[in-house]
Design a protein around this motif. Structure first.
Motif, short mmCIF file in Angstrom:
data_model
loop_
_atom_site.label_atom_id
_atom_site.label_comp_id
_atom_site.label_asym_id
_atom_site.label_seq_id
_atom_site.Cartn_x
_atom_site.Cartn_y
_atom_site.Cartn_z
N LEU A 116 0.83 -1.31 -0.10
CA LEU A 116 0.02 -0.03 0.03
C LEU A 116 0.83 1.26 -0.19
CD1 LEU A 116 -2.72 1.13 0.05
CD2 LEU A 116 -2.68 1.10 2.60
N LYS A 117 1.81 1.30 0.81
CA LYS A 117 2.71 2.29 0.89
C LYS A 117 3.58 2.84 -0.42
CE LYS A 117 3.46 2.42 5.96
NZ LYS A 117 4.57 1.99 6.93
N GLU A 118 3.76 1.71 -1.23
CA GLU A 118 4.35 1.49 -2.48
C GLU A 118 3.65 2.07 -3.47
OE1 GLU A 118 7.59 1.34 -5.14
OE2 GLU A 118 7.71 0.74 -2.97
N PRO A 129 -1.74 10.13 -6.05
CA PRO A 129 -2.93 10.05 -6.72
C PRO A 129 -2.77 9.21 -8.23
CG PRO A 129 -2.80 12.47 -6.18
CD PRO A 129 -1.49 11.82 -5.97
N ARG A 130 -3.54 8.17 -8.52
CA ARG A 130 -3.26 7.46 -9.63
C ARG A 130 -4.68 7.36 -10.66
NH1 ARG A 130 -3.27 4.90 -5.18
NH2 ARG A 130 -5.13 3.70 -5.48
N PRO A 131 -4.93 8.66 -11.05
CA PRO A 131 -6.05 8.88 -11.82
C PRO A 131 -5.92 8.26 -13.28
CG PRO A 131 -5.06 10.92 -11.92
CD PRO A 131 -4.14 10.00 -10.85
N ILE A 132 -6.81 7.50 -14.06
CA ILE A 132 -6.66 6.87 -15.15
C ILE A 132 -6.15 7.85 -16.09
CG2 ILE A 132 -9.01 7.78 -15.91
CD1 ILE A 132 -9.55 5.04 -17.10
N ARG A 148 2.61 3.72 -13.62
CA ARG A 148 3.41 3.17 -12.45
C ARG A 148 2.78 2.25 -11.52
NH1 ARG A 148 5.34 8.28 -12.60
NH2 ARG A 148 4.32 9.08 -11.11
N ALA A 149 1.76 2.51 -11.13
CA ALA A 149 0.79 1.37 -10.43
C ALA A 149 0.66 0.04 -11.35
CB ALA A 149 -0.42 2.17 -9.95
N ARG A 150 0.12 0.30 -12.23
CA ARG A 150 -0.06 -0.82 -13.06
C ARG A 150 1.09 -1.68 -13.19
NH1 ARG A 150 -0.56 1.14 -18.42
NH2 ARG A 150 1.65 0.98 -18.41
N ASP A 151 2.32 -0.91 -13.53
CA ASP A 151 3.43 -1.82 -13.86
C ASP A 151 4.02 -2.73 -12.41
OD1 ASP A 151 3.36 -0.74 -16.42
OD2 ASP A 151 5.04 0.56 -16.09
N TYR A 152 3.76 -1.81 -11.32
CA TYR A 152 4.30 -2.30 -9.98
C TYR A 152 3.27 -3.56 -9.65
CZ TYR A 152 4.55 -2.96 -5.08
OH TYR A 152 4.78 -3.68 -3.63
N HIS A 190 -10.27 -2.34 -7.79
CA HIS A 190 -9.58 -1.21 -8.82
C HIS A 190 -8.42 -0.77 -8.15
CE1 HIS A 190 -11.12 2.19 -7.04
NE2 HIS A 190 -12.15 1.62 -6.53
N TYR A 191 -7.34 -0.40 -9.09
CA TYR A 191 -6.12 0.31 -8.50
C TYR A 191 -5.84 1.55 -8.81
CZ TYR A 191 -4.32 -0.31 -13.36
OH TYR A 191 -3.85 -0.31 -14.58
N ASP A 192 -6.82 2.25 -9.58
CA ASP A 192 -6.64 3.63 -9.79
C ASP A 192 -7.15 4.47 -8.74
OD1 ASP A 192 -9.30 2.70 -10.51
OD2 ASP A 192 -9.52 4.90 -11.68
N SER A 193 -7.18 5.60 -8.73
CA SER A 193 -7.69 6.78 -7.62
C SER A 193 -8.42 7.83 -8.30
CB SER A 193 -6.60 6.86 -6.71
OG SER A 193 -5.84 7.96 -7.28
N ALA A 194 -9.11 8.40 -7.42
CA ALA A 194 -9.30 9.89 -7.67
C ALA A 194 -8.24 10.96 -7.85
CB ALA A 194 -10.45 10.38 -6.87
#
Length: 183
Positions: free
Chosen positions: A57-59, A64-67, A74-78, A131-135
């Motif tokens: 979670l910290k990583e 923010p990770r908006p679409i 980066r979140a997708r690749d991680y 879901h892994y994105d964020s607002a």
């Protein structure tokens, strides 16, 4: 005899004493060392560890990770890398998501990450999705980053042993332009 049934001060005192005893039992039970305590990162690999989930979670929930954003990529690749490291077959599904409302339509590229761990002598498939994105205005730690981190820790715990189920962790994007998603 009837007068004793309606002796309110004694009944009130007895009810209050019973309530306090019940509260004390609940409190001591909750505080007792039980299997409900979070396990540390040093827990065996086949056990869920909240501490290991928190590391994930910290990583990936540090920004923010908006679409469609670089942080979302980066979140997708991680996440895809973590699933591969856990021994899963990983597929990234790219598609266009759409959402319509009265007089408005929004579109955007959405990426699903599908990880598959083949079971051995299993009786079915387990689907784990989040879901892994964020607002755009927050890192999304509780929406839905905590679920994705828990999913990674769960996949690790399910990773070994005979007769394991076949988990299909599926982090997906659903937000962005008005909550688009594609399944």
């Amino acid at each position: 005899m009837i007068g004793k049934l309606f002796d309110v001060p004694r009944r009130l005192l007895a009810g209050l004493a019973a309530l306090l005893i019940l509260a004390a039992v609940v409190m001591f039970t909750a505080m007792a060392d039980s299997t409900m305590q979070p396990l540390p990162a040093t827990a065996p690999d086949d056990r869920f560890s909240a501490e290991r989930a928190l590391v994930h979670l910290k990583e990936f929930a540090a920004e923010p990770r908006p679409i469609g954003s670089p942080a979302g990529d980066r979140a997708r690749d991680y996440l895809a890398g973590q699933l591969r490291a856990a021994g899963l077959e990983v597929e990234i599904q790219r598609s266009v998501g759409a959402r319509s409302a009265a007089g408005l339509a929004t579109f955007g590229q959405v990426d699903n990450i599908v990880g598959r761990l083949r079971g051995t002598n299993s009786t079915g498939t387990v689907l784990i999705a989040a879901h892994y994105d964020s607002a755009a205005m927050g890192p999304g730690a509780s929406d839905d980053g905590a679920a994705v981190a828990a999913m990674l820790a769960t996949v690790r715990a399910l990773g070994g042993g005979p007769g394991r189920p076949r988990p299909r962790p599926t982090p997906y994007r659903r937000r962005g332009l008005g909550g688009l998603f594609r399944d």
